[in-house]
Scaffold this active site. Structure first.
Site, PDB file in Angstrom:
ATOM      1  N   LYS A 160      41.486  61.572  10.697  1.00  0.00           N
ATOM      2  CA  LYS A 160      40.887  62.767  11.298  1.00  0.00           C
ATOM      3  C   LYS A 160      39.406  62.544  11.565  1.00  0.00           C
ATOM      4  O   LYS A 160      38.865  63.001  12.580  1.00  0.00           O
ATOM      5  CB  LYS A 160      41.073  63.970  10.373  1.00  0.00           C
ATOM      6  CG  LYS A 160      42.462  64.563  10.359  1.00  0.00           C
ATOM      7  CD  LYS A 160      42.491  65.805   9.478  1.00  0.00           C
ATOM      8  CE  LYS A 160      43.870  66.419   9.425  1.00  0.00           C
ATOM      9  NZ  LYS A 160      43.905  67.620   8.547  1.00  0.00           N
ATOM     10  N   GLU A 184      46.596  71.019   6.227  1.00  0.00           N
ATOM     11  CA  GLU A 184      45.301  71.669   6.045  1.00  0.00           C
ATOM     12  C   GLU A 184      44.795  72.065   7.444  1.00  0.00           C
ATOM     13  O   GLU A 184      44.757  71.219   8.333  1.00  0.00           O
ATOM     14  CB  GLU A 184      44.321  70.717   5.381  1.00  0.00           C
ATOM     15  CG  GLU A 184      44.734  70.276   3.987  1.00  0.00           C
ATOM     16  CD  GLU A 184      43.805  69.214   3.425  1.00  0.00           C
ATOM     17  OE1 GLU A 184      42.663  69.559   3.069  1.00  0.00           O
ATOM     18  OE2 GLU A 184      44.216  68.033   3.356  1.00  0.00           O
ATOM     19  N   ARG A 216      53.649  56.456   5.109  1.00  0.00           N
ATOM     20  CA  ARG A 216      53.086  57.169   6.250  1.00  0.00           C
ATOM     21  C   ARG A 216      53.323  56.356   7.524  1.00  0.00           C
ATOM     22  O   ARG A 216      53.665  55.172   7.473  1.00  0.00           O
ATOM     23  CB  ARG A 216      51.597  57.416   6.046  1.00  0.00           C
ATOM     24  CG  ARG A 216      50.751  56.161   5.994  1.00  0.00           C
ATOM     25  CD  ARG A 216      49.299  56.480   5.691  1.00  0.00           C
ATOM     26  NE  ARG A 216      48.728  57.344   6.715  1.00  0.00           N
ATOM     27  CZ  ARG A 216      47.539  57.924   6.605  1.00  0.00           C
ATOM     28  NH1 ARG A 216      46.821  57.754   5.505  1.00  0.00           N
ATOM     29  NH2 ARG A 216      47.064  58.676   7.570  1.00  0.00           N
TER      30      ARG A 216
END
Length: 558
Positions: free
Chosen positions: A273, A34, A263
């Site tokens: 983020k 994104e 992850r």
């Protein structure tokens, strides 16, 4: 990366079986960031897996798409698009002609939504966010049907067109998939698939007032591009039933398979983020490319190499189990690579002047020093030595202990690549600080053993005073003092390392470093690995170097 046996993991085994069985005649993966922030080391794992698998199967025509999931224009920016492209290319991967944007498919998403409405599988909900949240239930309580759930397809089409045409305020209506409000999987409780934003988009301008939700758009993007294996991290495992529902109930040209992997989590690091943005916005760091951040732009500026990151990702492996990896492993891989490729140079960070009393005036000799003893082809360089030179302040002691082998009263030491020098005297200021040391050099000792009666057990680095390059050297360290900043009881901002940056503003470098190209990494002998700053260093001008990593793990016993 080659497809060798020691790199097999459960994803690669699935792909190999699919190719062998004829289920797929090729492999198509994608990396779908994104564009709402900068990539970090966690994203590097996804990049290496998706692009790496495509590289390994290139013989069967495999490819990896770079696709931007730009479905939320409120948080997205072309700045992030360009930074992501730069990061992926820097890691060594090429998407070729396969660059895509979710916004390229907005018309297709809309058609799929209309298809669901006409099939009675989607409806426009006019409840408030609070009402929908309350009716959703929880893991122990089933949800409650919306009063709009049984609205006819004809009415829903009218309402959806009104959403499209800007007839509702932002948040005033959503399109929901009609699945199962009693499902144990919360993601299937009539999830929102379109919302009203009434804002423009960086790629489509003012055409759209409504935008698809990620969980609706993402599987459609994969299907549209005929992705064979949609690889994502474990937090999307509970979203897989919704992913499959969207593909099965919409007019799609392919049926991708979603596969999840663990992850990447690192000690002494935050990956969120939101938390990284907080560090930037509150001025804790200088920006997204601050060398203390785990962003790829920050790591690049610090001097990390793509080879070391790819090697680290390979060592971490691909599993289904979440774990936290010691950041020391990443630093080990970096040292291992830099030890092979980084040229050696001499730099004095805390300078103390030394004068050779028996040196002939302005005479300058050139010492021959190795560029890299690990690389037989690296050759040597000439380093000037004159009557005065600098050494590290801690390479001299007035009253050295027994096992101190550097310079001090009654002691001798070898200058790296040069002569052995013997202590003569030293000077101090009014506060007793040593300001200057006097020595004598012993002729004929370059590359030779010390003469009888002279003990010399150490070699130290040095920089000729007349030829030194003045520089600012920034000693970067870990940003947090706790192994798990996210779990720290005082919050991650409560365990910031106050010593994460130390600036040496009076460093002295050997003259060849004046022409260092920005971004070049060197080993400063006996000190560590340092990178010419990509933003503030200029060859022949301002000299700024960042510490990439020490020669050894200084945190091992902390």
């Amino acid at each position: 990366m080659s497809n060798s046996e020691d790199k097999k993991d459960f994803i690669r085994e699935i792909i190999a079986e699919d190719l062998a069985s004829g289920k797929h005649d090729t492999t198509i993966t994608r990396f779908p960031p994104e564009p709402n922030g900068y990539l970090h080391i966690g994203h590097a794992k996804a990049i290496c897996i998706n692009f790496g698998i495509a590289q390994e199967n290139v013989g069967s025509g495999a490819r990896c798409h770079l696709r931007f999931d730009d479905t939320n224009p409120i948080k997205e920016d072309t700045e992030y698009v360009e930074s992501i492209k730069k990061d992926v290319a820097w890691l060594g991967f090429d998407w070729g002609e396969n660059l895509y944007f979710a916004s390229d498919y907005f018309d297709y998403f809309y058609e799929c939504a209309v298809h669901l409405i006409e099939a009675g599988k989607a409806y426009v909900d006019l409840q408030s966010v609070e009402e929908m949240r309350a009716a959703r239930g929880n893991v122990n309580t089933p949800g409650t049907d919306s009063p709009y759930r049984d609205t006819s397809p004809e009415e829903n089409l009218v309402l959806f067109e009104k959403m499209r045409d800007g007839g509702f305020e932002a948040g005033g209506a959503v399109l929901r998939a009609k699945i199962d409000m009693a499902s144990r999987n919360m993601n299937l409780r009539d999830p929102a698939i379109y919302r009203v934003l009434n804002v423009g988009h960086h790629n489509t301008g003012d055409k759209w007032k409504i935008y698809p939700m990620y969980d609706f758009a993402h599987p459609l993007e994969d299907a549209k591009e005929k992705i064979t294996h949609s690889l994502c991290s474990l937090e999307f495992e509970d979203h897989r039933p919704l992913y499959d529902w969207v593909v099965e109930n919409c007019p799609t040209p392919a049926t991708p398979r979603q596969i999840e992997f663990s992850r990447l989590n690192l000690t002494y690091t935050v990956m969120s983020k939101r938390k990284l943005l907080q560090l930037v916005e509150e001025g804790i760091v200088s920006g997204w490319d601050d060398p203390r951040l785990p962003t790829l732009s920050g790591m690049r500026r610090r001097g990390y190499t793509p080879e070391s990151i790819r090697s680290f990702i390979q060592k971490v492996g691909v599993t289904k189990f979440n774990a936290t990896t010691d950041v020391a492993l990443l630093e080990f891989e970096l040292r291992a690579h830099l030890n092979k490729v980084a040229q050696r140079r001499m730099a004095v960070l805390d300078p103390l002047k030394v004068v050779i009393d028996n040196w002939d005036g302005d005479t300058v000799e050139e010492m021959e020093c190795q560029n890299n003893p690990e690389d037989a082809d690296a050759g040597t360089r000439k380093v000037p030595l004159g009557k005065e030179f600098y050494i590290e302040r801690d390479d001299f002691m007035e009253d050295p202990p027994k096992k101190y082998f550097r310079l001090g009263p009654g002691r001798a030491v070898r200058l790296r690549g040069g002569y052995i020098v013997q202590y003569v005297s030293h000077e101090t200021d009014s506060e007793g600080n040593v300001t200057e040391v006097h020595v004598e050099f012993i002729p004929g000792t370059i590359g030779q053993s010390p003469p009888e009666g002279v003990k010399c057990k150490a070699a130290i680095h040095w920089v000729s005073a007349a030829h030194a390059v003045d520089a600012e050297v920034r000693l970067y360290d870990r940003l947090f003092t706790e192994e798990s900043p996210d779990a720290y009881e005082g919050g991650f901002m409560g365990c910031l390392n106050e010593e994460s940056l130390e600036v040496k503003g009076n460093a002295k470098l050997e003259p060849s470093l004046s022409e260092a190209a920005p971004g070049t990494v060197y080993q400063f002998e006996r000190v560590g690995y340092f990178c010419a700053d990509s933003e503030e260093h200029s060859a022949g001008g301002n000299s700024v170097f960042n510490r990439t990593v020490g020669l050894r793990d200084s945190w091992a016993k902390k």
